[in-house]
Motif scaffolding. Structure first.
Motif, PDB file in Angstrom:
ATOM      1  N   SER A   1       6.237  -6.354  -8.835  1.00 53.62           N
ATOM      2  CA  SER A   1       6.911  -6.875  -7.808  1.00 53.62           C
ATOM      3  C   SER A   1       6.315  -8.227  -7.352  1.00 53.62           C
ATOM      4  O   SER A   1       6.960  -9.235  -7.166  1.00 53.62           O
ATOM      5  N   ILE A   2       5.016  -8.489  -7.374  1.00 55.28           N
ATOM      6  CA  ILE A   2       4.264  -9.435  -6.894  1.00 55.28           C
ATOM      7  C   ILE A   2       4.646 -10.776  -7.910  1.00 55.28           C
ATOM      8  O   ILE A   2       4.867 -11.954  -7.611  1.00 55.28           O
ATOM      9  N   ALA A   3       4.366 -10.129  -9.453  1.00 55.46           N
ATOM     10  CA  ALA A   3       4.459 -11.049 -10.273  1.00 55.46           C
ATOM     11  C   ALA A   3       5.809 -11.525 -10.375  1.00 55.46           C
ATOM     12  O   ALA A   3       6.194 -12.897 -10.711  1.00 55.46           O
ATOM     13  N   CYS A   4       6.760 -10.819 -10.264  1.00 53.27           N
ATOM     14  CA  CYS A   4       8.400 -11.362 -10.147  1.00 53.27           C
ATOM     15  C   CYS A   4       8.747 -12.295  -9.249  1.00 53.27           C
ATOM     16  O   CYS A   4       9.121 -13.392  -9.492  1.00 53.27           O
ATOM     17  N   PHE A   5       8.000 -12.096  -8.131  1.00 57.59           N
ATOM     18  CA  PHE A   5       8.153 -13.244  -7.016  1.00 57.59           C
ATOM     19  C   PHE A   5       7.452 -14.504  -7.046  1.00 57.59           C
ATOM     20  O   PHE A   5       8.260 -15.453  -7.105  1.00 57.59           O
ATOM     21  N   THR A   6       6.284 -14.294  -7.693  1.00 61.87           N
ATOM     22  CA  THR A   6       5.397 -15.785  -7.890  1.00 61.87           C
ATOM     23  C   THR A   6       6.158 -16.220  -8.968  1.00 61.87           C
ATOM     24  O   THR A   6       6.167 -17.521  -9.124  1.00 61.87           O
ATOM     25  N   THR A   7       6.430 -15.640 -10.044  1.00 57.58           N
ATOM     26  CA  THR A   7       7.076 -16.346 -11.483  1.00 57.58           C
ATOM     27  C   THR A   7       8.572 -16.877 -11.084  1.00 57.58           C
ATOM     28  O   THR A   7       8.558 -18.033 -11.520  1.00 57.58           O
ATOM     29  N   THR A   8       9.206 -16.082 -10.265  1.00 55.38           N
ATOM     30  CA  THR A   8      10.553 -16.960  -9.791  1.00 55.38           C
ATOM     31  C   THR A   8      10.296 -18.187  -9.205  1.00 55.38           C
ATOM     32  O   THR A   8      11.081 -19.369  -9.247  1.00 55.38           O
ATOM     33  N   TRP A   9       9.381 -17.914  -7.941  1.00 54.66           N
ATOM     34  CA  TRP A   9       9.166 -19.370  -7.327  1.00 54.66           C
ATOM     35  C   TRP A   9       8.451 -20.286  -7.987  1.00 54.66           C
ATOM     36  O   TRP A   9       8.991 -21.771  -8.158  1.00 54.66           O
TER      37      TRP A   9
ATOM     38  N   ILE B   1       0.747  -1.156   0.040  1.00 53.55           N
ATOM     39  CA  ILE B   1      -0.026   0.047   0.013  1.00 53.55           C
ATOM     40  C   ILE B   1       0.853   1.264  -0.112  1.00 53.55           C
ATOM     41  O   ILE B   1       0.536   2.163  -0.740  1.00 53.55           O
ATOM     42  N   ALA B   2       2.086   1.232   0.840  1.00 55.45           N
ATOM     43  CA  ALA B   2       2.890   2.310   0.837  1.00 55.45           C
ATOM     44  C   ALA B   2       3.719   2.576  -0.695  1.00 55.45           C
ATOM     45  O   ALA B   2       3.717   3.476  -0.943  1.00 55.45           O
ATOM     46  N   ILE B   3       4.008   1.438  -1.328  1.00 54.98           N
ATOM     47  CA  ILE B   3       4.397   1.559  -2.438  1.00 54.98           C
ATOM     48  C   ILE B   3       3.533   2.226  -3.531  1.00 54.98           C
ATOM     49  O   ILE B   3       4.058   2.823  -4.356  1.00 54.98           O
ATOM     50  N   LEU B   4       2.296   1.750  -3.592  1.00 53.86           N
ATOM     51  CA  LEU B   4       1.449   2.107  -4.406  1.00 53.86           C
ATOM     52  C   LEU B   4       1.184   3.693  -4.224  1.00 53.86           C
ATOM     53  O   LEU B   4       1.091   4.499  -5.143  1.00 53.86           O
TER      54      LEU B   4
ATOM     55  N   GLY C   1       1.646   3.128 -10.129  1.00 54.37           N
ATOM     56  CA  GLY C   1       1.578   2.518  -8.905  1.00 54.37           C
ATOM     57  C   GLY C   1       0.982   1.204  -8.840  1.00 54.37           C
ATOM     58  O   GLY C   1       1.867   0.287  -8.307  1.00 54.37           O
ATOM     59  N   LEU C   2       0.050   0.840  -9.470  1.00 55.19           N
ATOM     60  CA  LEU C   2      -0.455  -0.520  -9.629  1.00 55.19           C
ATOM     61  C   LEU C   2       0.288  -1.307 -10.394  1.00 55.19           C
ATOM     62  O   LEU C   2       0.604  -2.630 -10.078  1.00 55.19           O
ATOM     63  N   ALA C   3       0.993  -0.828 -11.361  1.00 52.30           N
ATOM     64  CA  ALA C   3       2.328  -1.541 -12.242  1.00 52.30           C
ATOM     65  C   ALA C   3       3.227  -1.946 -11.611  1.00 52.30           C
ATOM     66  O   ALA C   3       3.673  -3.104 -11.604  1.00 52.30           O
ATOM     67  N   ALA C   4       3.698  -0.997 -10.449  1.00 52.15           N
ATOM     68  CA  ALA C   4       4.873  -1.352  -9.702  1.00 52.15           C
ATOM     69  C   ALA C   4       4.616  -2.449  -8.807  1.00 52.15           C
ATOM     70  O   ALA C   4       5.361  -3.319  -8.242  1.00 52.15           O
TER      71      ALA C   4
ATOM     72  N   ALA D   1      13.726  -8.422  -0.971  1.00 52.46           N
ATOM     73  CA  ALA D   1      14.844  -8.423  -2.153  1.00 52.46           C
ATOM     74  C   ALA D   1      14.084  -8.097  -3.499  1.00 52.46           C
ATOM     75  O   ALA D   1      14.648  -7.091  -3.951  1.00 52.46           O
ATOM     76  N   VAL D   2      13.151  -8.922  -3.671  1.00 60.94           N
ATOM     77  CA  VAL D   2      12.437  -8.708  -5.057  1.00 60.94           C
ATOM     78  C   VAL D   2      11.673  -7.348  -5.174  1.00 60.94           C
ATOM     79  O   VAL D   2      11.829  -6.387  -6.183  1.00 60.94           O
ATOM     80  N   ASN D   3      11.311  -6.879  -3.957  1.00 59.93           N
ATOM     81  CA  ASN D   3      10.574  -5.383  -4.204  1.00 59.93           C
ATOM     82  C   ASN D   3      11.757  -4.366  -4.484  1.00 59.93           C
ATOM     83  O   ASN D   3      11.589  -3.284  -5.187  1.00 59.93           O
ATOM     84  N   VAL D   4      12.891  -4.617  -3.625  1.00 55.30           N
ATOM     85  CA  VAL D   4      13.924  -3.397  -3.794  1.00 55.30           C
ATOM     86  C   VAL D   4      14.347  -3.350  -5.187  1.00 55.30           C
ATOM     87  O   VAL D   4      14.576  -2.413  -6.031  1.00 55.30           O
ATOM     88  N   SER D   5      14.731  -4.417  -5.857  1.00 52.19           N
ATOM     89  CA  SER D   5      15.119  -4.687  -7.158  1.00 52.19           C
ATOM     90  C   SER D   5      14.114  -4.053  -8.234  1.00 52.19           C
ATOM     91  O   SER D   5      14.527  -3.412  -9.049  1.00 52.19           O
ATOM     92  N   SER D   6      13.034  -4.582  -8.081  1.00 54.11           N
ATOM     93  CA  SER D   6      12.070  -4.431  -9.152  1.00 54.11           C
ATOM     94  C   SER D   6      11.371  -2.794  -9.072  1.00 54.11           C
ATOM     95  O   SER D   6      11.423  -2.040 -10.106  1.00 54.11           O
ATOM     96  N   LEU D   7      11.561  -2.213  -7.904  1.00 52.18           N
ATOM     97  CA  LEU D   7      11.124  -0.650  -7.556  1.00 52.18           C
ATOM     98  C   LEU D   7      12.285   0.029  -8.041  1.00 52.18           C
ATOM     99  O   LEU D   7      11.934   1.128  -8.759  1.00 52.18           O
ATOM    100  N   GLU D   8      13.567  -0.249  -8.078  1.00 52.37           N
ATOM    101  CA  GLU D   8      14.660   0.467  -8.516  1.00 52.37           C
ATOM    102  C   GLU D   8      14.476   0.511 -10.034  1.00 52.37           C
ATOM    103  O   GLU D   8      14.750   1.306 -10.756  1.00 52.37           O
ATOM    104  N   ASN D   9      14.244  -0.892 -10.780  1.00 54.12           N
ATOM    105  CA  ASN D   9      14.484  -0.751 -11.987  1.00 54.12           C
ATOM    106  C   ASN D   9      13.279  -0.121 -12.802  1.00 54.12           C
ATOM    107  O   ASN D   9      13.540   0.762 -13.713  1.00 54.12           O
TER     108      ASN D   9
END
Length: 428
Positions: A300-308, A270-273, A293-296, A329-337
């Motif tokens: 992040s969630i899609a990157c985490f679930t896809t990796t898993w 919610i804070a990221i959004l 905001g929704l895309a970010a 870790a996924v949140n930090v990297s995806s938000l930065e990019n």
């Protein structure tokens, strides 16, 4: 052998990113479809597993108690209720098992014999008329509702087996082989649903039936008969120490149990959004800051679930590292990019067409993103060689997550940016 200078390599990569931006900016919906298909293929199976592993209440699972699978149950200690109901259902379970071996045909037949004996036994209690199981049981379509094994052990694998014969309801600690066939079970379970009302002493009749059955089948209490050397019964029995519980069914709008880590993750998203939406909402080059905001959050969630999901497809399990550390870790990297790529594209110029903005933005941000990705992968590869399992699993997961994030940045994020910038052009 000629060596390519870093500057020449950087210029060549910039040109390639520029041409890639030209190619994809005119195929935004195809790019969006391919990226969502990639996410769905790997994420959907893992989300299904997570859904079926999430219970409404963190209770230890008991064999054969299928009613615990409902997310809408409320459980309370029956012994401490101040005003218990007068009419309710009582569930009584009998479990037959060997002390050190799985179920065989002999134990299966003993369970059926016990079921038939209980059903045919007639007792007299408190000077009331003779009573049997049919007097106190809950009846469904005219028959006592009893979860018991089928008459033939081979019928356990029948595809049309009724729920009251199903192995998950009648077998204890059952396991299956990869072909879906029963591998073994530790015990056989008989579950009786009894009716309790104010006028019928249900529990006294049930206990009287069990006492009569124990005499007929030579079943002895293991606690009372350990000192007896001349006792050789066919079956030993002992009572369980499970506390009686009252189960209520009440609909819950959101029935699933959320741990403190999940609740904290929701607050973070919610804070990221809010932050991303405000950061880009003030720019006149985008139509909606909420879209970014929704895309970010989705990225992040899609990157985490896809990796898993990819690790699950490869048969790799993570046992040492906690999931919330990986998600961080996924949140930090995806938000930065996503911030780097979005800023580069929006800063490319306001007097250009969409294709040129996307191309210039990728030309500007593509090389730094690639260099950062390679450096991070090399650093994490050191961690994958360590003996500490937690560090090894963390580095392996984050390595794959960085690659997945890079793919989604170059497909999903580019498609979202292109669509939003086109909306601004149409509005103007």
């Amino acid at each position: 052998m000629a060596l390519i200078s870093p500057k020449a390599l950087s210029n060549e990569l910039s040109k390639n990113y520029y041409h890639y931006g030209k190619a994809v900016a005119s195929r935004t919906y195809l790019l969006l479809f391919l990226s969502l298909s990639f996410i769905s293929y790997f994420s959907y199976p893992i989300l299904l597993k997570a859904r079926y592993n999430t219970s409404s209440i963190p209770l230890p699972y008991l064999d054969g108690q299928s009613w615990q699978a409902s997310p809408h149950i409320q459980i309370s200690n029956f012994t401490v209720l101040r005003h218990p109901p007068t009419n309710y259902l009582i569930i009584q379970q009998i479990r037959l098992s060997y002390p050190d071996q799985p179920v065989d045909l002999d134990l299966f037949n003993k369970a059926l014999q016990l079921y038939e004996t209980i059903g045919s036994t007639v007792v007299s209690v408190d000077r009331l008329p003779p009573a049997s199981l049919a007097t106190i049981c809950f009846k469904h379509q005219g028959d006592c509702l009893v979860q018991r094994p089928p008459d033939n052990i081979d019928d356990l694998t029948a595809p049309t087996l009724p729920y009251f014969h199903h192995p998950l309801s009648t077998m204890a600690n059952i396991s299956y082989n990869p072909q879906g066939q029963i591998n073994k079970a530790d015990g056989v379970i008989l579950t009786y649903i009894l009716n309790h009302d104010h006028d019928t002493p249900t529990l006294r009749i049930w206990n009287a039936i069990l006492s009569e059955v124990k005499l007929k089948l030579n079943i002895l209490d293991i606690q009372l008969s350990l000192s007896s050397t001349d006792s050789h019964p066919a079956i030993w029995y002992t009572l369980s120490d499970i506390v009686p519980h009252m189960i209520h069914y009440k609909y819950k709008l959101f029935p699933y149990y959320l741990s403190s880590n999940v609740q904290l993750s929701i607050v973070v998203y919610i804070a990221i959004l809010y932050w991303v939406s405000n950061a880009f909402g003030k720019s006149n080059l985008v139509r909606s800051g909420l879209t970014f905001g929704l895309a970010a959050v989705f990225l992040s969630i899609a990157c985490f679930t896809t990796t898993w999901g990819i690790l699950d497809k490869l048969g790799i399990s993570l046992h040492s590292v906690p999931w919330y550390l990986l998600l961080l870790a996924v949140n930090v990297s995806s938000l930065e990019n996503i911030l780097l790529l979005t800023t580069a594209i929006l800063s490319a110029g306001c007097d250009m067409i969409v294709k040129e903005k996307i191309s210039r933005g990728l030309q500007s941000a593509g090389v730094p993103m690639t260099a950062t990705l390679i450096a991070e992968l090399l650093i994490l590869s050191v961690g994958t060689t360590m003996d500490v399992q937690l560090i090894k699993e963390f580095c392996m997961f984050v390595q794959l997550a960085l690659l997945v994030d890079f793919i989604l940045e170059m497909t999903f994020v580019i498609a979202i940016l292109s669509i939003d910038i086109k909306r601004v052009e149409v509005k103007n």
